[in-house]
Scaffold this motif. Structure first.
Motif: not given
Length: 336
Positions: A51-53, A65-70
């Motif tokens: 599942a998306p994090r 900085v915003t980073v995609p989870g996982g």
């Protein structure tokens, strides 16, 4: 008879197995657990969660900085960032190597390094087309190397920077763990390092080598001076963690001091460890080893001067590098 240097093959086979299984041969202390994929296999090849994090906000050196989870498609642009990602079970899709090295640090298994695409040299202007082709979700670097390049890097992917590298490796690792969304794995790594330090200190005490003054000497191509590493750097901080003393010229809160090839007395110690970066005929190493100044050192005359791997001791900036360093140091001191 003096203790011979621990061979690269023995170190990699022994401690590498310890990293993966939590135990190793008797000659080497136990290494840390190596967090693996999201499925917990410990293989070091991370896979996305089912599942998306949620996105992660990272307090990087240049601001949040915003980073995609996982994130698992990661590019590392210096050796500390490489160590952090690999230690946390993520094999980068791309990595930069040290300019005078032919490849990435060889204390990592070749099977993992084979999956990493070289993207140029540390500190060089980035090839943004090549980086983009790797479809990264995250780029890790530091301002000491890439302050002039971060704007270009941010056009490729979210870029998380630390202010510097080296002596700050533990704090930097925590920032990397935040960016990689792997706090649990990071806590396990830090705890394992603490246990390894306890084991190593006990071994030093039991062997009567805890008072040995450790000298760190590096020959760098392009620099006419001989570098004596002090306390404010990666290997110096590991020696401090072990409670090992340093020769007076190196017992200072700075990165290094320097001396000239004909004035090597400040390089002496109870155990002298030396390495060369670049070609040994151009960095002064071969000349120094044949010089009267080198031969006059007490550590040399008593067979207590040993070459060490530059990629590990001076570039292996991180928890896995530290574990290999400690293992080799105990071996050289006769405490393993």
């Amino acid at each position: 008879m003096p203790t011979p240097p621990l061979s690269r093959r023995a170190a990699l086979a022994g401690l590498g197995a310890a990293l993966l299984t939590g135990c190793g041969p008797r000659v080497l202390p136990a290494g840390p657990p190596l967090p693996g994929a999201a499925d917990g296999t410990g293989t070091g090849t991370a896979t996305p969660a089912t599942a998306p994090r949620p996105d992660v906000t990272v307090p990087a050196a240049e601001g949040p900085v915003t980073v995609p989870g996982g994130a698992v498609r990661v590019i590392t642009l210096d050796t500390a960032e490489l160590d952090s990602a690999m230690t946390l079970g993520i094999t980068p899709v791309g990595a930069a190597k040290a300019p005078l090295d032919a490849a990435l640090p060889a204390y990592w298994p070749a099977s993992r390094l084979a999956a990493v695409t070289l993207v140029g040299d540390v500190g060089a202007p980035p090839d943004t087309a090549a980086l983009t082709a790797l479809r990264p979700q995250l780029i890790l670097t530091n301002l000491a190397r890439d302050a002039e390049h971060t704007a270009a890097l941010r056009e490729v992917a979210p870029t998380v920077t630390t202010r510097t590298t080296g002596a700050t490796w533990k704090e930097d690792f925590q920032l990397h763990a935040t960016a990689l969304d792997r706090h649990g794995q990071a806590a396990a790594v830090v705890a394992a390092y603490g246990r390894h330090l306890d084991q190593a200190r006990n071994a030093l005490s039991s062997s009567g080598t805890a008072g040995q003054r450790i000298s760190l000497v590096r020959f760098v191509e392009g620099s006419p001076a001989v570098r004596l590493y002090a306390r404010q750097n990666f290997p110096g901080s590991v020696l401090a963690d072990l409670g090992l003393p340093r020769p007076d010229p190196q017992n200072t809160d700075r990165f290094d001091t320097t001396t000239t090839p004909d004035q090597l007395a400040p390089a002496d110690g109870d155990l002298l460890l030396y390495a060369g970066y670049g070609d040994p005929d151009r960095n002064g190493l071969n000349t120094a080893l044949a010089s009267p100044a080198w031969q006059a050192l007490n550590a040399v005359r008593t067979h207590r001067a040993f070459p060490v791997d530059d990629q590990l001791w001076f570039q292996g900036i991180g928890y896995t590098g530290a574990h290999f360093l400690i293992a080799e140091l105990l071996h050289l001191l006769g405490a393993s």
